[in-house]
Design an enzyme around this catalytic site. Structure first.
Site, mmCIF file in Angstrom:
data_model
loop_
_atom_site.group_PDB
_atom_site.id
_atom_site.type_symbol
_atom_site.label_atom_id
_atom_site.label_comp_id
_atom_site.label_asym_id
_atom_site.label_seq_id
_atom_site.Cartn_x
_atom_site.Cartn_y
_atom_site.Cartn_z
ATOM 1 N N MET A 55 -125.416 -34.990 20.088
ATOM 2 C CA MET A 55 -124.291 -36.132 19.874
ATOM 3 C C MET A 55 -125.119 -37.505 20.030
ATOM 4 O O MET A 55 -124.707 -38.484 19.187
ATOM 5 C CB MET A 55 -123.272 -35.933 20.777
ATOM 6 C CG MET A 55 -121.864 -36.846 20.351
ATOM 7 S SD MET A 55 -121.364 -36.833 18.931
ATOM 8 C CE MET A 55 -119.986 -35.835 19.091
ATOM 9 N N PHE B 81 -125.879 -34.190 61.074
ATOM 10 C CA PHE B 81 -126.407 -33.402 59.893
ATOM 11 C C PHE B 81 -125.560 -32.995 58.855
ATOM 12 O O PHE B 81 -124.435 -32.328 59.319
ATOM 13 C CB PHE B 81 -127.076 -32.061 60.606
ATOM 14 C CG PHE B 81 -127.704 -31.101 59.554
ATOM 15 C CD1 PHE B 81 -128.888 -31.653 58.720
ATOM 16 C CD2 PHE B 81 -127.092 -30.103 59.039
ATOM 17 C CE1 PHE B 81 -129.333 -30.546 57.544
ATOM 18 C CE2 PHE B 81 -127.944 -28.998 58.264
ATOM 19 C CZ PHE B 81 -128.821 -29.608 57.414
ATOM 20 N N GLN B 82 -125.741 -33.136 57.714
ATOM 21 C CA GLN B 82 -125.110 -32.799 56.537
ATOM 22 C C GLN B 82 -123.704 -33.276 56.617
ATOM 23 O O GLN B 82 -122.665 -33.088 56.221
ATOM 24 C CB GLN B 82 -124.790 -31.356 56.348
ATOM 25 C CG GLN B 82 -125.854 -30.590 55.960
ATOM 26 C CD GLN B 82 -125.654 -29.116 55.355
ATOM 27 O OE1 GLN B 82 -124.665 -28.612 55.711
ATOM 28 N NE2 GLN B 82 -126.628 -28.673 54.459
ATOM 29 N N LYS C 57 -114.988 -28.908 61.479
ATOM 30 C CA LYS C 57 -115.452 -27.936 62.179
ATOM 31 C C LYS C 57 -114.813 -27.441 63.449
ATOM 32 O O LYS C 57 -114.236 -26.247 63.462
ATOM 33 C CB LYS C 57 -116.913 -27.836 62.176
ATOM 34 C CG LYS C 57 -117.678 -26.283 62.751
ATOM 35 C CD LYS C 57 -118.996 -26.207 62.607
ATOM 36 C CE LYS C 57 -119.475 -24.996 62.742
ATOM 37 N NZ LYS C 57 -121.021 -24.737 62.598
ATOM 38 N N GLU D 169 -122.119 -26.415 43.919
ATOM 39 C CA GLU D 169 -120.758 -26.783 44.340
ATOM 40 C C GLU D 169 -119.870 -27.204 43.381
ATOM 41 O O GLU D 169 -118.619 -26.968 43.154
ATOM 42 C CB GLU D 169 -120.629 -27.668 45.636
ATOM 43 C CG GLU D 169 -121.031 -27.041 46.754
ATOM 44 C CD GLU D 169 -122.690 -26.942 46.996
ATOM 45 O OE1 GLU D 169 -123.527 -27.440 46.188
ATOM 46 O OE2 GLU D 169 -123.270 -26.721 48.006
#
Lengths: 197, 584
Positions: free
Chosen positions: B481, B112-113, B162, B50
């Site tokens: 670096m 959930f999630q 949702k 994502e």
């Protein structure tokens, strides 16, 4: 940035959209940037879509400039005013639950009387006092009743309003058509910080 | 007209002129993907993680000037996206990120999630919204795009439960929005602009210091006009590269920690520093007390909170860079003769001579080697072969600084790099977003071996979505670096930097269906690049470069810009650098 002046307390009035999450945006800003809030109080204004916060913050002039600019950067913030720089009234309310033994009951009432505090609850062993005032007054009453034994204490945090005829936040409300009567012109220049270059 | 929330969402994107969405589906956001199934006119590019959706949206936004869009699900998807949001926030890139959320009645139940998406993104976005009622959906999306693109641009996050997406709601796209609490100032204060003009005309040693804001406001033409009109030298920040051509006679190139010697010296000795859309970042200023100590500082910025944040500014101008510069040009026009104000003609001549001396004394340089590829040489050849016309993206690290130093920039909006946040792994996902916006242009991702592997899974995206990004890995087998800092500042106590166990990048590319090319000798660099740039699909070039090359010049963090380390330091210089670091 170099500190330019001694840190001091500032009382800031912030008009915000009365929306879910605004308080956490303001609180989050302070924690994210490392500024300290000494007190914060929030309530609805004349216009129910607008809330007003009164913040007490400690900082030098550079910190305060940043605090005000950063507050203004929040999308939900409508107006920010540093009241410290102008003539204003500050008040805080305190509720004190004090031990009140028979020997000290009269003395506590006398103190309450001197501070124009009210007894809002009474039991055989305690008084609950309600007092309002500026910071020194509220601190003074706490110190005076401390020897009797304070069981519980709660302070609202400061609220503040500018003196004089000009109203804060009127502009925001005018945009909504809430204020009908025009504000009388103020002769004093009013310092609204944050926007002008 | 009644539509599902998901359909309303897509209709809104269409009306905002969105043509590409970078996303990854999941449970809470499935109603949108269901509506997308037969929704015409919107390209969806499926990323593999994502954060990549966010970075791709950044690349799209930076190179087009439009708002980039990312779409992911709830919970872990939203938390993965956070890095990209903070990256866009620090670099002022306009993106709108949409996340799915559990249904409104389940919010707060540890479903959930579920994650507190808006709580998490609050401090890394310009603004965010949780849409709890379908009738707010269209106005919220409109506001989100408006807030992202206007004022100081930045990321906006919209959380979509949702049930709001599933239910049907009346749909009407708002024509206008009114945000009483959000009114950015675009036109600078005329009095302040006059003051600035007069300071610039009086100045004996003026310098223009141009940042990413000049790119965001499309002010490159104005920067050039002002510089040429008043014969003021120009230095740019990392984010400002491209706002002024590198090869212009008035160019001092980049300033700051790994900027050029002449840029830092010019700023240090200047008596009038004009900051344009730059924010005096610590990587630019070094030790602030020692930054441009004798300069009258003019600061043009659309964000009032950037002004006098790190450095006390003498003439602040709040406004859009392009508009303010246009006004400033009007003010100074007519006040100059052959580009030089007559009052300071002699002083300006000396200043130009001084700068020419600095340029001759310490140009950007590196030691050539016949056997080992020097990383700087790779960048020079990329610059030569593309004639500065490619769209360049980088990761974060040494290769990023070499790209900034050695690529010859010609155009604005042709350079994407993670400046503020320094997000390793930024390169490939951002490049794919750039390529999606510019399908016919050459997009080169100059990456490091450490940086590249942080998002190498996006090779699958570029392959699948036919995005012919050319990745050139400056592979030194180290977190270079970090190694450089440990070498110079931490007394060569090397710790956790060796990447010699990295995968075979040629095979890795091939495993994803891309073309892999390797170069190990200087003579192979140009053929490898030529082959890469002429191959139609996505390519990965593994440039095996000198393992211990360092980026110079260098100002150790917390040090003063005038005390640059110009070449590999001896013991004494290292001891001093170590001190400046611990003192910081």
């Amino acid at each position: 940035m170099q500190n330019g002046s001694e840190p001091k307390k500032h009382t800031i009035a912030v008009l915000v959209e009365n929306r879910f999450g605004v308080l956490s945006r303001v609180a989050g800003l302070f924690s994210a940037r490392g500024y300290n809030i000494e007190s914060l109080s929030v309530g609805e204004t004349l216009d129910p879509t607008v809330s007003r916060m009164t913040l007490v913050v400690r900082g030098d002039e550079f910190v305060m400039e940043q605090v005000i600019k950063q507050l203004h950067k929040l999308i939900d913030v409508i107006k920010v005013t540093d009241l410290t720089e102008e003539n204003h009234v500050e008040r805080e309310m305190i509720l004190l639950k004090v031990n009140a033994e028979p020997a000290s009951r009269a003395e506590i009432l006398r103190i309450a009387d001197i501070f124009r505090a009210k007894v809002v609850d009474v039991t055989p062993t305690t008084y609950t006092l309600e007092a309002t005032g500026d910071e020194t007054k509220v601190t003074a009453i706490v110190e005076l009743v401390r020897p009797f034994g304070i069981q519980e204490l709660v302070r609202t945090g400061k609220v503040a309003i500018a003196r004089g005829a000009k109203a804060r936040g009127r502009k925001a409300e005018e945009k909504l058509g809430k204020v009908v009567e025009p504000a009388p012109a103020s002769k004093e220049p009013v310092r609204d910080i944050g926007f002008e270059d | 007209m009644k539509l599902t929330g998901a359909r309303i969402f897509l209709e809104c994107l269409k009306r905002e002129g969105v043509d590409v969405v970078f996303g990854l589906p999941g449970g809470a956001v499935l109603p949108v993907y269901d509506a997308l199934y037969d929704f015409p006119g919107l390209r969806h590019i499926l990323v593999r993680q994502e954060a990549a959706a966010g970075h791709a949206a950044e690349g799209y936004a930076r190179t087009t000037g439009k708002v980039g869009v990312a779409l992911v699900t709830s919970g872990p998807a939203a938390t993965n996206l956070v890095t990209a949001l903070q990256d866009a926030y620090m670099d002022s890139i306009p993106i709108v990120a949409f996340t799915g959320q559990v249904p409104t009645h389940m919010i707060g139940n540890d479903a959930f999630q579920e994650a507190d998406n808006v709580g998490i993104t609050r401090s890394c976005t310009k603004h965010n919204f949780l849409v709890k009622d379908g009738k707010d959906l269209a106005p919220t999306i409109k506001e989100a795009f408006y807030i992202a693109a206007t004022g100081r641009p930045g990321p906006v996050h919209v959380d979509l439960p949702k049930d709001v997406l599933v239910k049907e709601w009346p749909f009407e796209y708002p024509e206008k929005i009114s945000l009483r609490s959000y009114n950015p100032t675009y036109d600078g204060h005329p009095g302040q602009i006059k003051k600035a003009a007069s300071a610039m005309l009086r100045a004996k040693r003026p310098v223009l210091y141009v940042g990413g804001g000049a790119i965001s406001s499309d002010a490159a033409a104005e920067v050039r006009r002002l510089a040429e009109l008043t014969q003021i030298y120009v230095t740019t920040t990392l984010m400002g590269l491209g706002a002024f051509p590198s090869e212009h006679p008035l160019s001092l190139e980049m300033l700051g920690m790994h900027g050029t010697y002449y840029a830092n010296m010019a700023v240090h000795h200047s008596d009038c520093l004009v900051a344009v859309g730059a924010r005096f970042d610590d990587r630019v200023t070094g030790k602030v007390e020692m930054f441009a100590p004798n300069a009258e500082i003019i600061h043009i910025d659309i964000d009032p909170s950037s002004i006098s944040k790190n450095i006390q500014v003498h003439i602040p101008i709040v406004g859009d860079c392009r508009r303010v510069l246009a006004r400033l040009i009007k003010e100074v026009e007519g006040e100059t003769r052959e580009g030089v104000p007559s009052l300071v003609r002699e002083a300006r001549k000396q200043w130009a001579e001084q700068i020419a001396r600095w340029k001759a004394e310490f140009p950007l340089r590196y030691d050539w080697d016949d056997e080992v590829i020097k990383p700087q040489y790779v960048i020079q050849e990329i610059s030569n072969l593309t004639r500065g016309e490619a769209l360049i993206v980088t990761g974060v690290g040494q290769h990023q600084m070499w790209a900034a130093q050695y690529y010859r920039f010609k155009h604005p909006r042709a350079w994407c790099t993670s400046g503020g946040l320094g997000t390793m792994g930024y390169g490939l996902p951002t490049a794919l977003g750039v390529q999606a916006a510019h399908p016919d242009q050459l997009v080169v991702n100059i990456d490091g071996d450490g940086s590249f592997v942080m998002n190498s899974q996006e090779l699958a995206t570029v392959y699948e979505s036919r995005l012919p990004v050319k990745t050139v890995i400056i592979n030194n087998g180290y977190h270079g670096m970090v190694r450089q800092w440990q070498e110079i500042i931490y007394k060569e106590r090397y710790c956790a930097i060796d990447l010699s166990a990295s995968p075979d990048f040629v095979k890795l590319a091939e495993a994803y269906g891309c073309v892999g090319i390797r170069a190990t000798k200087p003579s192979e660099v140009v053929p490898a690049l030529e082959k890469a740039f002429s191959t139609p699909g996505p390519v990965v070039v593994d440039m095996q470069v000198d393992r211990e090359e360092d980026v110079f010049p260098m100002v150790p963090a917390g040090g003063a810009n005038k005390d640059m380390i110009l070449e590999r330091p001896n013991k004494d210089v290292k001891a001093k650098a170590a001190k400046s670091q611990t003192g910081f």
